[in-house]
Every structure is written in structure tokens, then in C-alpha cells.
Design an enzyme around this catalytic site. Structure first.
Site, PDB file in Angstrom:
ATOM      1  N   ASP A   1      -1.837  -1.521  10.868  1.00  0.00           N
ATOM      2  CA  ASP A   1      -2.393  -1.316   9.839  1.00  0.00           C
ATOM      3  C   ASP A   1      -3.296  -2.658   9.014  1.00  0.00           C
ATOM      4  OD1 ASP A   1      -1.458   1.466   8.684  1.00  0.00           O
ATOM      5  OD2 ASP A   1       0.415   0.198   8.306  1.00  0.00           O
TER       6      ASP A   1
ATOM      7  N   LYS B   1       0.630  -1.373   0.528  1.00  0.00           N
ATOM      8  CA  LYS B   1       0.070   0.169   0.304  1.00  0.00           C
ATOM      9  C   LYS B   1       0.972   1.170  -0.198  1.00  0.00           C
ATOM     10  CE  LYS B   1       0.288   0.917   4.776  1.00  0.00           C
ATOM     11  NZ  LYS B   1       1.491   2.354   4.964  1.00  0.00           N
TER      12      LYS B   1
END
Length: 332
Positions: A175, A34
Site C-alpha cells: 500500500d 485512505k
């Protein structure tokens, strides 16, 4: 889980029996890197955790995760290339996710063993969320294979099951919930509030991911950040609030990272590399997360600049990954 859905004593052997039927299978998932196109610090909790407003997207740079279930109770971790990680297996987020999945449904231990193989391509300590994405991939594999069984046995709805998986993801790391969802998302809080964004136009060009050889350790960075910013006033992210309702802005207009100045101060090599990247790509470049990785949104017509960047940085030991932004939602 609530008391009225706790496991009865007979479910543990039934779960093992069902799990053993999956032993011969090899389960694979891609764990996507990401990038934080945007990261704003909007407050700090009393326990010291920072409240963030992030605009996250996935790229096609990825690790490959393989799970092989076994009758033996052992949990074996294999990482390729060998020696790339020196942490004990119990500390690895993918291993923690495997155990956390069963604990979420009140099983004290996993009903079967597993060999988890991680083929690493996402640079470690870079801010690209590789470890979190690996953990999310493990949770997705287990959820895909055990959701129907556990929902029937426990009388859970699909929605309740998904809520349990998201809570489990957060227990593994801040996360991990985003990595469970994937795609273009507005992520808030400490990472637990994930809003998939509909109608976001993906970047049509290349996403250059530039990784200096010096990682930024997460814990060391946050300790450093707290020292430099003892007081964090509460704030709102007006730009993201507007974008979440009407995602019409060009992506490069949203790029901003409140951690950038502190990462550069802590690891000057990141700052030196960022200057080189911005000389060629003055718009659409920043660091991602609190790590050492830098991204640049490059247009297709900028092939010459891309090649120049690779030529200039490679002799310095800086890796340049040419990736694409991809639109994917992994959890409905």
C-alpha cells in the site's frame, strides 16, 4: 540502482556531511488515511499474492509524522499515544522506510541517525492504510531534502530518482506506493501500478469512518481468504477501466469490495456494525481494504442520520470519525 550509478567510496562521507547540515531541522508531514471505494480481486500470482483493482481516495483523517536527524547513528521511534503499538521498532513501516531510502541509493547504512515521532490518529488494523501512509511520509521527507544532492552526486535525472523512490515504497509494503502518490487513483497489481485519475469529482459531503474495536490482522485475513478461495480466476475490472477513461460516474455507483463477505465471516462484529451503518446509509457504504473499518459517504443534509449513527454506535465501543475526502497528489 544500476551498476553505472553505484556510489563511489567517497560519497558516504559526503552524504553524511550534507545530512549533518540538516540535523538541526524538524521535518513534518501529514500521513493521510485512505479508503478503498472499490476493491476487486482479479487474480492471484504464483507466489500467492493477490492481484487487485482498487479505486483509492484520501481523507483528512491523518497521522502526523516528525523526523529529527541526529549525529548519533541511532534510530529512535516514538509513538503517541504511548503504548498504542507493541511491535518492535525495527518492524515499524516508518523505520523500515527510513533504512530502505538509503539502501535504494546503495548506502549500506544511514549516514545519520533519526528520531521518528508518529502521532497516531488513524486506527490501527482498520484497513485505512495508516502504517503505509506513515512510511510514505518518511520517504517524502527524505526525498524532499536529499533529491537534489543525490541526483547531482549520482548523475540521476529527476525521473530516475522518482522511480527509485516508488520502487523503495513497494519494498516497504504493497500500500505504500499509493500512499506516496495520494489522491484519487486506480491501483492495480499488488499495489505497484498506481494511476492518478484526472477529473474525478470529490465527494462533497462527509466521509464517515466507522471503526469497531476488534481489528482484522492482515496476515490472518489473507490466510483465511486463501483457504476460502483456493482458486482465483483471472478477471478484468470493466467498470474501472471505463471510469479511468471517463470519470463521470457518481462515486457511490463504483463502491464494491470483494473482501467484504470474508471479513464479516472472520470477524462477525464488523458485519453487525456494517448492518447498522447500512440501515442509515443504504447507499455509499462498505468496508475498506481487508480491515475492520467501514466508510459511509454521507450527504450534508443527512446531519440527523450522522448524529443518530454516532449516538447508536458510541456505547458499543465503536468509534466514528467525521472526515472529508480531499484531492491531493503528493508525487508528480
Amino acid at each position: 540502482m544500476s551498476e553505472n550509478t553505484r556510489l563511489d567510496k567517497s560519497l558516504t562521507p559526503r552524504t553524511r556531511e550534507f545530512a549533518l547540515s540538516c540535523v538541526r531541522g524538524l521535518f513534518t508531514q501529514q500521513a493521510l488515511a485512505k479508503i478503498n471505494l472499490r476493491l476487486k480481486v482479479v487474480g492471484r500470482r504464483e507466489d500467492g499474492y493477490h492481484l487487485l483493482s482498487m479505486f483509492n481516495c484520501n481523507t483528512d483523517l491523518s497521522d502526523q509524522i516528525e523526523l529529527t536527524l541526529s549525529e548519533s547513528p541511532q534510530v529512535i521511534l516514538q509513538i503517541e499515544p504511548h503504548g498504542i503499538l507493541n511491535e518492535p521498532p525495527a518492524s515499524n513501516l516508518a523505520v523500515r522506510a527510513f533504512h530502505a531510502f538509503w539502501q535504494a541509493f546503495d548506502l549500506e547504512s544511514a549516514p545519520v541517525g533519526v528520531t521518528i515521532t508518529i502521532r497516531k490518529r488513524i486506527p490501527i488494523g482498520s484497513g485505512l492504510g495508516g502504517g503505509s501512509s506513515d512510511a510514505a511520509a518518511v520517504l517524502r521527507i527524505l526525498a524532499d531534502n536529499f533529491q537534489t544532492f543525490l541526483c547531482v552526486e549520482l548523475g540521476l535525472s529527476e525521473e530516475s530518482f522518482r522511480e527509485s523512490i516508488v520502487k523503495t515504497a513497494l519494498s516497504c509494503g504493497a500500500d505504500v506506493p499509493y500512499s506516496l502518490y495520494g489522491g484519487a487513483c486506480w491501483v492495480r497489481g499488488i499495489g505497484e501500478r498506481v494511476l492518478p485519475l484526472v477529473g474525478v469529482t470529490q465527494w462533497p459531503g462527509e466521509v464517515l469512518i466507522v471503526v469497531p474495536p476488534t481489528p482484522v490482522p492482515t496476515r490472518a485475513f489473507y490466510n483465511y481468504y486463501r483457504e476460502r478461495h483456493p482458486i482465483i480466476p483471472s478477471a478484468s475490472d470493466v467498470a474501472m477501466e471505463s471510469f479511468s477513461r471517463h470519470p463521470v460516474k457518481e462515486l457511490r455507483e463504483l463502491i464494491e469490495n470483494d473482501f467484504e463477505r470474508d471479513v464479516v465471516a472472520l470477524v462477525p462484529e464488523v458485519g453487525e456494525t456494517l448492518k447498522l451503518v447500512r440501515r442509515l446509509f443504504p447507499e455509499g457504504s462498505s468496508i475498506t481494504g481487508s480491515g475492520c473499518a467501514i466508510f459511509a459517504l454521507a450527504e450534508r443534509r443527512e446531519l440527523g442520520r450522522i448524529e443518530e449513527l454516532v449516538k447508536e454506535l458510541t456505547p458499543r465501543g465503536v468509534s466514528v470519525h467525521r472526515a472529508s475526502m480531499i484531492e491531493t497528489q503528493l508525487v508528480a
